[in-house]
Scaffold this motif. Structure first.
Motif, PDB file in Angstrom:
ATOM      1  N   PRO A   1       0.807  -1.230   0.000  1.00  0.00           N
ATOM      2  CA  PRO A   1       0.000   0.000   0.000  1.00  0.00           C
ATOM      3  C   PRO A   1       0.834   1.272   0.000  1.00  0.00           C
ATOM      4  O   PRO A   1       0.401   2.304  -0.535  1.00  0.00           O
TER       5      PRO A   1
ATOM      6  N   GLU B   1       1.786   1.757  -3.694  1.00  0.00           N
ATOM      7  CA  GLU B   1       0.624   2.123  -4.498  1.00  0.00           C
ATOM      8  C   GLU B   1       0.107   3.511  -4.102  1.00  0.00           C
ATOM      9  O   GLU B   1      -0.297   4.297  -4.962  1.00  0.00           O
TER      10      GLU B   1
ATOM     11  N   ILE C   1       2.186   6.021  -5.836  1.00  0.00           N
ATOM     12  CA  ILE C   1       1.813   6.138  -7.251  1.00  0.00           C
ATOM     13  C   ILE C   1       0.531   6.955  -7.377  1.00  0.00           C
ATOM     14  O   ILE C   1       0.388   7.798  -8.267  1.00  0.00           O
ATOM     15  N   ASN C   2      -0.388   6.731  -6.463  1.00  0.00           N
ATOM     16  CA  ASN C   2      -1.634   7.499  -6.475  1.00  0.00           C
ATOM     17  C   ASN C   2      -1.357   9.000  -6.318  1.00  0.00           C
ATOM     18  O   ASN C   2      -1.927   9.828  -7.017  1.00  0.00           O
TER      19      ASN C   2
ATOM     20  N   MET D   1      -0.012  10.283  -9.536  1.00  0.00           N
ATOM     21  CA  MET D   1      -1.085  10.433 -10.519  1.00  0.00           C
ATOM     22  C   MET D   1      -1.890  11.713 -10.259  1.00  0.00           C
ATOM     23  O   MET D   1      -2.268  12.415 -11.194  1.00  0.00           O
ATOM     24  N   GLN D   2      -2.154  11.981  -8.989  1.00  0.00           N
ATOM     25  CA  GLN D   2      -2.926  13.177  -8.629  1.00  0.00           C
ATOM     26  C   GLN D   2      -2.182  14.456  -8.973  1.00  0.00           C
ATOM     27  O   GLN D   2      -2.761  15.435  -9.410  1.00  0.00           O
TER      28      GLN D   2
ATOM     29  N   VAL E   1       1.473   9.028 -15.525  1.00  0.00           N
ATOM     30  CA  VAL E   1       2.636   8.320 -14.977  1.00  0.00           C
ATOM     31  C   VAL E   1       3.156   7.348 -16.048  1.00  0.00           C
ATOM     32  O   VAL E   1       4.361   7.213 -16.244  1.00  0.00           O
TER      33      VAL E   1
ATOM     34  N   LYS F   1       5.877  -1.788  -9.753  1.00  0.00           N
ATOM     35  CA  LYS F   1       4.556  -1.322 -10.170  1.00  0.00           C
ATOM     36  C   LYS F   1       4.666  -0.208 -11.221  1.00  0.00           C
ATOM     37  O   LYS F   1       3.867  -0.149 -12.153  1.00  0.00           O
TER      38      LYS F   1
END
Lengths: 298, 298, 298, 298
Positions: free
Chosen positions: A134, A137, A140-141, A144-145, A151, A171
């Motif tokens: 988590p 990830e 990465i979130n 992305m935001q 990405v 990932k």
């Protein structure tokens, strides 16, 4: 069989509560205390009106992560009430196993007085690796935001190739990002090559910095000082995943107008259910190991 | 600068020869001896007519992997001639660094007599990880050759999650194989989950065995005994990558008619140029580390 | 229900035989003829002593791929006997559906005379895509065999981005190969970017050629002429997957000493069981579609 | 050479503006009008005070996507002013090429009157595929935001296997999600198998629905009716990427308390810079194709 084992969960955030529910659903008898602010379902876990009730019958007592924020009280963000560490340790008996996160000398002294057995789940390698999922990830979130580009097909740098670095690289590569990893050990470069990433030595890092759309730091040491920050593109995003004191010269970053996000404790914030399930899994393993040990001594 | 450093490569197979050429091409002065059977190009490496010539001027002397097969002679598969270990050590001076593979007490005693410094490249973590790439790919190549179905969309089991297991799992997953990994440590299962494979505990392995088209063993202990072999499908392929004594009950496998391939020393056999380049890279790092150490002492 | 449908399989190679066994195992009544040279098991398929026996009761008659090599006889590589096309078509009745591969005007005329319905499985998109999987993997297997380096971490070029090109690129990327794809249409470059490969226009292909360890051609037109072949590294491997006339100037390649492998009909050769299962799947779909059509007309 | 070609960009959102800047940076002379609300940098693009100025010298005139929202005015979200379609078409001369998005009969009639050449970039396959990248990633971002578990190791369903479905499946698989794809054509199932996903026929979709943490719909038809919505887990997230009318019975979803997110026009919202670069790339290709066509006629 399972409901012969009783678990008391006292304090903590959604993670501890999800873990309590998970374990209750599997057949363990689980009593919880310290979650009065939580308005959702408690599943098959039993809410207690006092900490005594939650602890009394328990074979395993699960404490928060960290078990305390101030070395005085138990960490209970979902409760209005307060419990002194001394008070809770006073309630625990020697036959009970205490499982919690980031125990320090305060906890150890309290336990030693009563000859209690403390097991710290935070330091366990399996717990840490699972939580890196988590964390990666969530990072990465954030990217992305924050990024005005995808990405995918962007260029990213990961500083450090420990647990989080490894999973993050995996990932990002899976999203078709061009992944660079900054590392120091030859062994790390061998793994970086094996997985198809591009390795960059710290000694030549500066020459590469202007390439990147996003930089993830995972090393808790000053990795991005003013000189290096200057080399980054002004529109690059910097996500610092390293625990205190972090890896970035925040003052210099501010002066230079660099976009830095310091992202701590991602598992609980970003994916609380996953984080709770990881905790449940770890408690299950700790219980199994403990019971095996006890069985061996018979 | 580089051609101030002189390297002598004595004995070994194509790997040592490729490493010699690689290093010569980079500007090192490289003299080789013991490759008379080789009919291809030597690139910029200098062939010597005697072992003395190859060694005399060298700063670093590169020996084979393993340095000897019989504890008496140097390992020289590409030469008709023989060199006694004692003879070659007699030629080496204290100022020279000896780099080789799988040194044992015989080599250590010979070196100790003359106070020579031995560096074993075989035991280095970076060398081992890099070699796990051709090993894993070579194992996939064998599976492709032996299976009457595609490796893609088949079901495979990897026993053990060390270096080879990790890289093998990564590449099989990349080919869209359904990858199961048998392991023991909770930490390993955390990594297995992080990378998206399916973990199987050794205690329940038997229940899974009939699923697999191909089984790769990487553990040097009896992992597939008669009982487990019986559970495998008759048409499954078993590829044993574990060094002596391997991980399979070969007698039982033969009686049961199971298709077992014992695949040892894959890097040199399967991808000799890659293996030679890995050796060159490792020697380069050893030279750099050695020079840095010497520099530090000034 | 299924064993109400009867299937006759006449001629062909291991693929047709595996398909017959697969379908027989699912409950269809399957009669086969033309596999006398095959010494293995026929599973639940029934061997017939004459072609008449294999065909008489069949609702669906499965012919080889290609159905004939010489436009005169049925293609029966696993039999010593010969069947004239005219003879077999004479046996087939109008109520029977004929399924086969690469029917041409000869077959169509024979069928038209008797108002027989021919269904060609070779031209079906689903059959072709599924067969691109063993083709792509077979091509990778050849590259692994031929290259003295690992395919992992090497640089590969795929010429053409049709079915085989797409699957080949996907699998090479999964092995951590650096994948370049030569294409022409802007739409193809969009997909190439979406999947993380590197696109190269044919107009600039020459500048890139010296990079590659391995080149896969999938386009049935002269893609690698003498000029381009000269630009390739002498040690590069060229694997031509394009059907007749292939995509390489073989004469020039020979003169230049380039290593060219012309790899045709890979599914049946490389992974016969997979190829047979694909055929079985396609026949199943054809039978379903046919029955649905018939049902609709009631 | 490039600055011989002049481009006028009138109206649109950040995408058109980014495209203008990209093209200006490459050396084209780019004039823009209709972005008064935008407070950021215009790079090397020239802001005009009137639409006439932006258009007058242009060889190519770039209009928004969609070119109009009401069939009366040009679509100018970043401007306070209004331009009637008739007025802008009145300004355009026959020598100029008009490039825009989603032209309809209104635009075609206006163009026909003046014998203008319209080129619609929206319908181009390359443009659509490239935009499927930010759409797919934007959808993953929404899933990450909404799910209390990680997308990694979760189970996801994609309904439809067109451009967005293909890229979404690819990226979810890269994140180690278990990917199911619902489709109808046998050809699609062949591709689904080739890439390692799990195919589900629409006829059996209902049996699978309770598995999923997240469902992505890409089909613009009623795919999730009340009956299917009921089968989904209450905590599942449904992300609808299909354009009007979407693929979900929104009323039923509301009554059932299902969490549905209708995510339209993701490229421009989620990754405006990427979307602008895609537009620039497409305009570049359109210009090249147009110039080639003109050159051919000489």
């Amino acid at each position: 069989m399972k409901n012969d084992i009783k678990i008391g969960v006292v304090g903590g955030d959604l993670r501890q509560l999800v873990a309590a529910q998970e374990l209750a659903e599997e057949g363990y008898e689980v009593a919880v205390y310290g979650f009065e602010e939580y308005t959702g379902s408690f599943g098959m876990a039993t809410r207690c009106v006092s900490v005594e009730d939650a602890i009394r019958k328990a074979d395993f007592i699960v404490l928060p992560l960290p078990y305390s924020n101030d070395k005085i009280h138990l960490n209970m963000p979902l409760s209005q009430s307060e419990i002194h560490l001394e008070d809770i340790f006073a309630l625990i008996e020697q036959r009970q196993i205490v499982v919690g996160g980031r125990f320090d000398s305060v906890a150890e002294n309290l336990a030693a007085e009563k000859k209690l057995k403390l097991i710290d789940y935070y330091g366990r390698e399996d717990f840490t690796v699972l939580n890196a999922i988590p964390t990666a990830e969530g990072a990465i979130n954030i990217a992305m935001q924050e990024l005005p580009v995808t990405v995918s097909n962007s260029k990213s740098l990961i500083i450090g190739f420990g647990r989080i670095g490894k999973i993050l690289a995996h990932k990002l590569y899976g999203l078709n990002t061009e992944v660079y990893v900054a590392a120091r050990r030859y062994e790390d470069f061998a793994w970086i090559e094996a997985f198809g990433y591009k390795g960059v030595g710290y000694d030549v890092l500066e020459e590469y910095l202007e390439k990147f759309d996003v930089v993830f730091n995972t090393v808790p040491a000053l990795m991005l000082d003013e000189k290096r920050l200057k080399k980054l593109r002004p529109d690059a995003i910097i996500i610092d995943l390293a625990s205190n004191p972090g890896g970035i010269d925040f003052t210099a970053a501010k002066t230079l107008g660099r976009n830095v996000i310091w992202a701590l404790s991602l598992p609980g914030k970003y994916a609380p259910i996953t984080a709770g399930k990881i905790l449940a899994k770890t408690i299950r393993i700790i219980m199994r190991e403990t019971m095996l040990n006890i069985a061996m001594q018979i």
